[in-house]
Design a protein around this motif. Structure first.
Motif, PDB file in Angstrom:
ATOM      1  N   VAL B 350       0.958  -1.268  -0.056  1.00 45.40           N
ATOM      2  CA  VAL B 350      -0.044   0.274   0.071  1.00 45.40           C
ATOM      3  C   VAL B 350       0.829   1.300   0.001  1.00 45.40           C
ATOM      4  CG1 VAL B 350      -2.117  -1.149   0.990  1.00 45.40           C
ATOM      5  CG2 VAL B 350      -0.291  -0.177   2.439  1.00 45.40           C
ATOM      6  N   THR B 351       1.917   1.191  -0.642  1.00 45.92           N
ATOM      7  CA  THR B 351       2.781   2.601  -0.777  1.00 45.92           C
ATOM      8  C   THR B 351       1.904   3.499  -1.897  1.00 45.92           C
ATOM      9  OG1 THR B 351       3.774   1.730  -2.927  1.00 45.92           O
ATOM     10  CG2 THR B 351       4.912   1.293  -0.782  1.00 45.92           C
ATOM     11  N   PRO B 352       2.114   4.724  -1.870  1.00 46.06           N
ATOM     12  CA  PRO B 352       1.302   5.649  -2.707  1.00 46.06           C
ATOM     13  C   PRO B 352       1.456   5.185  -4.211  1.00 46.06           C
ATOM     14  CG  PRO B 352       2.739   6.973  -1.159  1.00 46.06           C
ATOM     15  CD  PRO B 352       3.142   5.491  -1.136  1.00 46.06           C
ATOM     16  N   ARG B 355      -0.822   2.168  -4.321  1.00 45.84           N
ATOM     17  CA  ARG B 355      -2.410   2.606  -4.217  1.00 45.84           C
ATOM     18  C   ARG B 355      -2.968   3.302  -5.420  1.00 45.84           C
ATOM     19  NH1 ARG B 355      -3.513   4.514   2.184  1.00 45.84           N
ATOM     20  NH2 ARG B 355      -5.415   5.438   0.795  1.00 45.84           N
ATOM     21  N   ALA B 356      -1.965   3.930  -6.214  1.00 49.10           N
ATOM     22  CA  ALA B 356      -2.498   4.560  -7.418  1.00 49.10           C
ATOM     23  C   ALA B 356      -2.783   3.324  -8.398  1.00 49.10           C
ATOM     24  CB  ALA B 356      -1.473   5.476  -8.071  1.00 49.10           C
ATOM     25  N   TRP B 357      -2.110   2.344  -8.311  1.00 43.60           N
ATOM     26  CA  TRP B 357      -2.373   1.172  -9.185  1.00 43.60           C
ATOM     27  C   TRP B 357      -3.738   0.467  -9.056  1.00 43.60           C
ATOM     28  CZ3 TRP B 357      -3.000  -4.257  -8.491  1.00 43.60           C
ATOM     29  CH2 TRP B 357      -2.820  -4.892  -9.636  1.00 43.60           C
ATOM     30  N   LEU B 358      -4.045   0.520  -7.682  1.00 49.18           N
ATOM     31  CA  LEU B 358      -5.283  -0.272  -7.083  1.00 49.18           C
ATOM     32  C   LEU B 358      -6.295   0.696  -7.311  1.00 49.18           C
ATOM     33  CD1 LEU B 358      -3.886  -1.341  -3.348  1.00 49.18           C
ATOM     34  CD2 LEU B 358      -4.902  -3.019  -5.290  1.00 49.18           C
ATOM     35  N   LYS B 361      -7.041   0.259 -11.206  1.00 50.80           N
ATOM     36  CA  LYS B 361      -7.774  -1.099 -11.485  1.00 50.80           C
ATOM     37  C   LYS B 361      -9.151  -1.327 -10.629  1.00 50.80           C
ATOM     38  CE  LYS B 361      -4.027  -2.578 -13.728  1.00 50.80           C
ATOM     39  NZ  LYS B 361      -4.207  -3.112 -15.127  1.00 50.80           N
ATOM     40  N   TYR B 362      -9.184  -0.818  -9.458  1.00 51.83           N
ATOM     41  CA  TYR B 362     -10.474  -0.667  -8.627  1.00 51.83           C
ATOM     42  C   TYR B 362     -10.856   0.434  -8.419  1.00 51.83           C
ATOM     43  CZ  TYR B 362      -8.772  -5.790  -8.302  1.00 51.83           C
ATOM     44  OH  TYR B 362      -8.154  -6.667  -8.699  1.00 51.83           O
ATOM     45  N   PRO B 363     -11.479   1.144  -9.286  1.00 53.03           N
ATOM     46  CA  PRO B 363     -11.876   2.653  -8.958  1.00 53.03           C
ATOM     47  C   PRO B 363     -12.658   2.818  -7.659  1.00 53.03           C
ATOM     48  CG  PRO B 363     -12.295   2.192 -11.261  1.00 53.03           C
ATOM     49  CD  PRO B 363     -11.838   0.732 -10.728  1.00 53.03           C
TER      50      PRO B 363
END
Lengths: 88, 501
Positions: B350-352, B355-358, B361-363
């Motif tokens: 859960v680095t920034p 988290r941007a990737w998450l 991928k999962y708005p």
């Protein structure tokens, strides 16, 4: 006076958790016991709110001073702990 | 001497049904074990396996496969890949070996049931090979991790996980006991091979093989690719059995078994594979999100396989399609938060940047799962570590044995699915888990979840120490953050910069 297990479904948290309370506890005390496992761990405290208890699926809260043994809750039944804004 | 072509003799050679004269057909094939669904032997003789292989062919091919995998391992033994691997990758290996290796031996027993008790000769032949496959998988996945046991105590869980009461292993045993250890031969073919192996082992093995190669672990990549080639063959045992059942008016029973097994497999993979793909795998090595992988390899494949077979999509398909974007985030947060109860060290992921990737991928990830992680991260940055650990048990589902969870934060939708049966209050994580229980309550009613055991006083003392002891997690094996919280440094720096600015 007897230990009583309930299942806590805390507003804003992601998981149900086991909470041990006492049959003499009030709903406010139950909410505080449930909060120990959610607030400050995965849910932010909300100083503008108090925590109320309701049965899963119910819209009405149980009275804050009601004791567990008066509530009709069954052992391990799921309760929802909901943030209620404090009225000023 | 001229040798006949295989297809000139295969069908005749495996036509091994006969009319028993010393015993009755029911004595030869007890219905509880054979699962004949009331159909006579000759109905099962129409079973036509799509993948025909003879024993000599099998031995030759398997010998080559073994030689390939073992020689890669031997060549790379001194490469120090394990020592130099990202800790997140080591966790993937530990989770995989513990959850899978000994289960392969159990699967050999399930294949052996089809081998002996199926009334379909073609199934008996295929599962003879399937049984040998599973023995090979058990042996390899115990031998390969063994070289790492001396380096890392958690690797011992490749051997001991199935003998423990660790919560994830209770879940795995509950599922596998249900679909393969306590079912008749035909149900095993539907639930283990068609439902579980066709879809889900593809994901575990193909997905992980790709991840392993990306991580530079060619020994592991070769091992699991080698296994997958067997899976793709013996996973086809169930298809022709479904055809026989549907042609003989047993579609509803066949469908029910598919629906039960697919759901259980999904739940298990949401905790085992979801966190690995979306959180443990280093960002630069991620090819697809778990959801994308599920959509491509499971959803599309299953929809085609079921329709081709003349079956319907499971009644819960819409729930399933929604859950593949949600459930595994909760399984990750839950297994991470209760990390002392794992035999591997979970990566937070859960680095920034992660988290941007998450979020991409999962708005909505930041407004839901991210809200829980925000509190967690603040505690780590503040050094308030006590609040990053649990002080109670999560409530687990009486079917899948995994935590009952939902989406948190602004999308809060967590819900219990309770059921009172014979005076006992059961809790389920979804409508589908409860439906599975209701199909055959007596089959499941006596089982005690980890929470039930705790409440029954079976875990003493009633604290984390007692729980770890009950789960057989010894000192040196207790899970903790894979990177020793180094990922939180960036948040510390961000906070310092904000203060200074």
């Amino acid at each position: 006076m007897a230990l009583f297990p309930l299942t806590s479904n805390f507003e804003g948290d992601f998981v149900l958790q086991l909470v041990a309370v006492d049959t003499e506890n009030t709903m406010d005390e139950v909410a505080a016991a449930a909060a120990v496992h959610s607030v400050g761990r995965r849910v932010r405290a909300r100083p503008d709110c108090i925590m109320r208890i309701r049965r899963q699926g119910a819209t009405d809260f149980l009275p804050r001073a009601m004791k567990v043994h008066e509530s009709g809750l069954k052992p391990t039944e799921t309760i929802e702990i909901i943030w209620e804004p404090v009225r000023h | 001497m001229a040798v006949l072509n295989r297809m000139d003799w295969y069908d005749l050679a495996r036509t091994t049904n006969w009319t028993p004269s010393y015993v009755t057909e029911d004595e030869l094939f007890p219905p509880k074990l054979s699962g004949d669904f009331g159909l006579p032997q000759n109905a099962w003789e129409k079973y036509d396996e799509p993948y025909k292989q003879t024993y000599p062919e099998y031995v030759k091919v398997q010998r080559d496969k073994d030689a390939g995998a073992y020689s890669v391992k031997a060549a790379l033994e001194r490469s120090r890949i394990f020592e130099n691997a990202d800790p997140g990758w080591k966790s993937v290996m530990k989770a995989h070996y513990g959850a899978i290796a000994r289960g392969e031996y159990a699967a050999a027993s399930a294949e052996a049931r089809m081998m002996r008790f199926s009334k379909a000769p073609g199934m008996r032949n295929m599962s003879t090979l399937g049984c040998l496959d599973e023995i090979r998988h058990g042996q390899m996945q115990l031998y390969f991790p063994h070289e790492h046991v001396a380096k890392d105590r958690q690797m011992d869980w490749a051997f001991k996980a199935y003998d423990t009461n660790e919560w994830a292993m209770i879940a795995a045993r509950h599922f596998f006991d249900d679909i393969m250890m306590t079912r008749d031969a035909i149900s095993v073919s539907i639930m283990l091979t068609f439902s579980f192996e066709t879809g889900f082992t593809n994901m575990q093995f193909l997905g992980l093989a790709a991840d392993a190669a990306e991580a530079g672990d060619h020994t592991f990549a070769n091992l699991i690719s080698s296994i997958q080639t067997d899976e793709s063959r013996h996973a086809q045992i169930g298809g022709p059995a479904l055809k026989v059942l549907i042609e003989n008016g047993q579609k509803a029973e066949a469908q029910k078994r598919v629906d039960i097994a697919v759901w259980g497999a999904w739940k298990l993979f949401s905790v085992l594979t979801g966190p690995i793909m979306d959180y443990y795998t280093p960002l630069e090595h991620r090819k697809q999100s778990f959801k994308e992988f599920m959509e491509e390899w499971i959803v599309a494949q299953f929809e085609r396989a079921l329709t081709d077979m003349g079956l319907d999509l499971p009644w819960y398909w819409d729930i399933f399609l929604k859950d593949i974007a949600q459930t595994h985030h909760g399984m990750h947060l839950g297994s991470y938060f209760w990390r002392p109860t794992l035999w591997w060290n979970p990566a937070a992921g859960v680095t920034p940047d992660e988290r941007a990737w998450l979020e991409a991928k999962y708005p909505g990830w930041n407004d839901t799962w991210g809200q829980c992680w925000d509190v967690f991260i603040d505690n780590v940055v503040d050094g308030n570590m006590a609040m990053t650990y649990p002080e109670t048990l999560p409530y687990v589902c009486n079917m899948c044995q995994l935590p009952i969870l939902g989406t948190p934060g602004k999308g809060w939708n967590v819900k219990d699915y309770p059921l009172e049966y014979n005076g006992r209050l059961y809790h389920f994580g979804s409508e589908v888990d409860r439906w599975v229980f209701e199909q055959e309550p007596e089959r499941y009613a006596g089982h005690l979840s980890i929470v039930d055991r705790f409440l029954a006083g079976m875990i003493q003392p009633m604290d984390l120490g007692g729980a770890l002891q009950y789960m057989n997690i010894a000192p040196g094996e207790i899970g903790d953050d894979a990177h020793n919280y180094a990922w939180a440094e960036v948040y510390r720096a961000l906070r310092a910069a904000k203060k200074a600015g």
